[in-house]
Design a protein around this motif. Sequence first.
Motif, mmCIF file in Angstrom:
data_model
loop_
_atom_site.group_PDB
_atom_site.id
_atom_site.type_symbol
_atom_site.label_atom_id
_atom_site.label_comp_id
_atom_site.label_asym_id
_atom_site.label_seq_id
_atom_site.Cartn_x
_atom_site.Cartn_y
_atom_site.Cartn_z
ATOM 1 N N TYR A 1 -11.121 9.157 14.651
ATOM 2 C CA TYR A 1 -11.560 8.770 13.613
ATOM 3 C C TYR A 1 -10.305 8.756 12.668
ATOM 4 O O TYR A 1 -10.230 7.508 11.786
ATOM 5 N N ALA A 2 -9.567 9.657 12.459
ATOM 6 C CA ALA A 2 -8.252 9.535 11.851
ATOM 7 C C ALA A 2 -7.473 8.611 12.264
ATOM 8 O O ALA A 2 -6.858 8.044 11.340
ATOM 9 N N GLY A 3 -7.370 8.270 13.616
ATOM 10 C CA GLY A 3 -6.568 7.193 14.073
ATOM 11 C C GLY A 3 -6.952 5.776 13.598
ATOM 12 O O GLY A 3 -5.910 5.045 13.387
ATOM 13 N N GLN A 4 -8.028 5.644 13.417
ATOM 14 C CA GLN A 4 -8.782 4.428 12.660
ATOM 15 C C GLN A 4 -8.293 4.090 11.473
ATOM 16 O O GLN A 4 -7.747 2.712 10.936
ATOM 17 N N HIS A 5 -8.153 5.108 10.780
ATOM 18 C CA HIS A 5 -7.623 5.280 9.215
ATOM 19 C C HIS A 5 -5.936 4.935 9.346
ATOM 20 O O HIS A 5 -5.417 4.252 8.563
ATOM 21 N N GLU A 6 -5.353 5.307 10.219
ATOM 22 C CA GLU A 6 -3.940 5.081 10.469
ATOM 23 C C GLU A 6 -3.771 3.590 10.599
ATOM 24 O O GLU A 6 -2.552 2.923 10.140
ATOM 25 N N VAL A 7 -4.713 3.148 11.748
ATOM 26 C CA VAL A 7 -4.722 1.870 12.098
ATOM 27 C C VAL A 7 -4.861 0.908 10.846
ATOM 28 O O VAL A 7 -4.222 -0.087 10.394
ATOM 29 N N ILE A 8 -5.825 1.426 10.026
ATOM 30 C CA ILE A 8 -6.082 0.703 8.689
ATOM 31 C C ILE A 8 -4.747 0.334 7.783
ATOM 32 O O ILE A 8 -4.373 -0.565 7.205
ATOM 33 N N SER A 9 -4.154 1.737 7.641
ATOM 34 C CA SER A 9 -2.729 1.915 6.849
ATOM 35 C C SER A 9 -1.569 0.866 7.541
ATOM 36 O O SER A 9 -1.020 0.185 6.718
ATOM 37 N N GLU A 10 -1.582 0.888 8.647
ATOM 38 C CA GLU A 10 -0.507 -0.180 9.505
ATOM 39 C C GLU A 10 -0.901 -1.616 9.250
ATOM 40 O O GLU A 10 0.307 -2.249 9.056
ATOM 41 N N ASN A 11 -2.088 -1.900 9.604
ATOM 42 C CA ASN A 11 -2.536 -3.471 9.360
ATOM 43 C C ASN A 11 -2.592 -3.934 7.942
ATOM 44 O O ASN A 11 -1.710 -5.169 7.775
ATOM 45 N N MET A 12 -2.641 -2.829 7.172
ATOM 46 C CA MET A 12 -2.557 -3.379 5.814
ATOM 47 C C MET A 12 -1.051 -3.371 5.358
ATOM 48 O O MET A 12 -0.778 -4.400 4.424
ATOM 49 N N THR A 13 -0.407 -2.738 5.690
ATOM 50 C CA THR A 13 1.296 -2.613 5.413
ATOM 51 C C THR A 13 1.851 -3.906 6.004
ATOM 52 O O THR A 13 2.771 -4.510 5.225
ATOM 53 N N SER A 14 1.336 -4.184 7.267
ATOM 54 C CA SER A 14 2.083 -5.292 8.051
ATOM 55 C C SER A 14 1.428 -6.734 7.569
ATOM 56 O O SER A 14 2.183 -7.517 7.253
#
Length: 577
Positions: free
Chosen positions: A100-113
Motif C-alpha cells: 500500500y505504501a508502495g502505491q503512494h510512492e508511485v503516486i508521488s513519482e508519477n505526479m513529479t514526472s
Amino acid sequence: MVSLPHPSLLHGAVSAPCLCCRKGKDQFDNLEKHTQWGIDVLEKYIKFVKERTEIELSYAKQLRNLSKKYQPKKNSKEEEEYRYTSTRAFLATLNEMNDYAGQHEVISENMTSLITAELTRYVQELKQERKSHFHDGRKAQQHIETCWKQLEASKRRFERDCKEADRAQQYFEKMDADINVTKADVEKARQQAQLRHQMAEDSKAEYSSTLQKFNSEQHEHYYTHIPNIFQKIQEMEERRIVRIGESMKTFAEVDRQVIPIIGKCLDEITKAAESVDHKNDSQMVIEAFKSGFEPPGDVDFEDFTQPMKRTVSESSLSNSRGDGKSEPKFGSKSKGKLWPFIKKNKGAGPEDFSNLPPEQRRKKLQQKVDELNRDIQKEMDSRDALTKMKDVYIKNPQMGDAASVDHRLAELGQNIEKLRLEVQKFEGWLAEVEGRLPARSEQSRRQSGVYEAQNPSGVNSCAQDRESPDGSYTEEQSQETEMKVPATDFDDEFDDEEPLPTIGTCKALYTFEGQNEGTISVAEGEMLYVIEEDKGDGWTRIRRNEDEEGYVPTSYVEVYLDKNAKDVHKPLQKISE
C-alpha cells in the motif's frame, strides 16, 4: 497668390492617433499584468503538486516504517507466534500495508514526472514566449509613436511655412500700395513672397507625403501588427489555461490508476481477516502445550482415628515375601502427589528433555535434531567452499598457499563429526519417545508406591521417588509419620482378602513394561479390567485374568468405568487403534 489650408484643420485631422497610441499602450500594460498573473497561478499549482508529492513520500515512508516495526524478528520467539491464523493474518496485513505504501510512492513519482517536471519546463517556455510577444508589441508601439512624431514635425514645419508665406504676401501687398516705395523694393518684396509661398508648397508636399505614410503605418499597426500580437498572446494564454486543466486531470488520473492495486491490497487484508480460524488456533495451542498426562484423581479422606486400617492401594506396593523383612508404610500425613502441576525442575533442565511431558519432549527433541542438521549443513557448505578454494590454490599457486586451509578443513571435519554424534544421540532419544518407550534412568527405577525388592534395609527412612510415566517430574516424598509393619502381617492380609471386583475396563494407550514389584506389563491396544481407580498418586490397578494383576500409570490407559459392573470376566483381546 497661393491658397493654403488652415493649419488648425490639418492639426485636427491627425490629433486622434495620439489617443489611440496611449490606449494601445494601456492595453499592453493590462495584458502584461494578466499574463504574469497566469504564470503566477501556474507556478502556485506546481508548488501545490510538489508539496502533495512530498506528503505522499512521507506517508509511504511512515507506512513502511510502521510495517517494519511490527514485523516479527527472525530467529525469535515472536516469529514462532506467527503460526496462528490470527497472527498470520496480521502479518499479511503488514505485508499488504507495505505494498500500500508502495502505491503512494508511485503516486508521488508519477505526479513529479507527469505534472511537476512538465509544468516547470512549460513555465520556462511560456515566460520566453510571453517575453517575445510583448517585445514585439513594444517595438510596434515605438514604431508608430516614431511615425507619429515625424508627422507632427512635418505638420508644424508646414504650419510655420504657411504663416511665413502669409506674412510675406501681406508685406508685398503693403509695399506695392505705397507710392513712396521704390520699384526695386517692391520687386524685392514680391520675390520674397514668392519664395515663402514656394517653401510652403514644399512643406505641404512633404507633410502630405508624411501623412499618407503615417496613415498607412497606422492602419498596418492597428489592423495587422497589433491584432497579430494580441492573437499570439491570446493563444499563449489559452494554451496555459488548457495546460493547467490537463494537469489537474492528470492529478486525478494518477490517483485513479493506483486505486485498483490499493483495492487489491485491501481485498487481501480482508481475505486474511476472513482466514482467521479460532478453532484452528485453539487446536494449535492444545497441540503445542498438551502434556499427555491424565488429570489427578480425587484425594481420599484420611481417617486419623484408624491409622492401622489401610487399604492396599494406600500402603506400599512392595511385596516383601521373599526377604521376610518389614517394609515402610507411609504415615497418614503423606499426600498423593500432583506432580504434573506442582513440581517444576529448576535450571536449564536435562539434555534429553526428560523433565517435559511426552508430547512436549518429542517436539523439543525434533527441534534439536533439525537444528543440529542445519548446523551440519552449514559446516559442510563451509568445508565444500574451502575445498574448492584449496583446489584453486593447487592449480594456481600464485593465488595462495593450499596448505593454509588444511587446518581449517580439519577443524570443520571434527565439528561435523561431533555434530553427527549429537544427532545420533538425540535421534535415539526421539526414537525412544516416538516408540512410546518411557525414558528411565538408573536413579529413577522406583515407581510411585513401589520399592525395589533388592533394598537391604529393613526400614527405609529415605524419601521415596515419584516420577511420571516417561521418567520425569521426580519428587521427594516428605519424611513424615512412618510406621513399621511386619512383612508377614501385610502378606497374610493381602493373601486372605477377597479378590477385588472389576469396576470397569481400560485400553492401553501405550506399551508399558512393568519392571518393578506390584506393576504389570501391558501392550498398546490391549483391553484389561479395572479393579481400583487412581487414588491421586498417578497409578491405576488393573487385572488381566485371575492370576495377573498390578498397577500401571494412569496416563498410559484409557479407563471406562461402569458403576453397575459385576465381577464377570469376559474374554478380552488386543486391538489396534
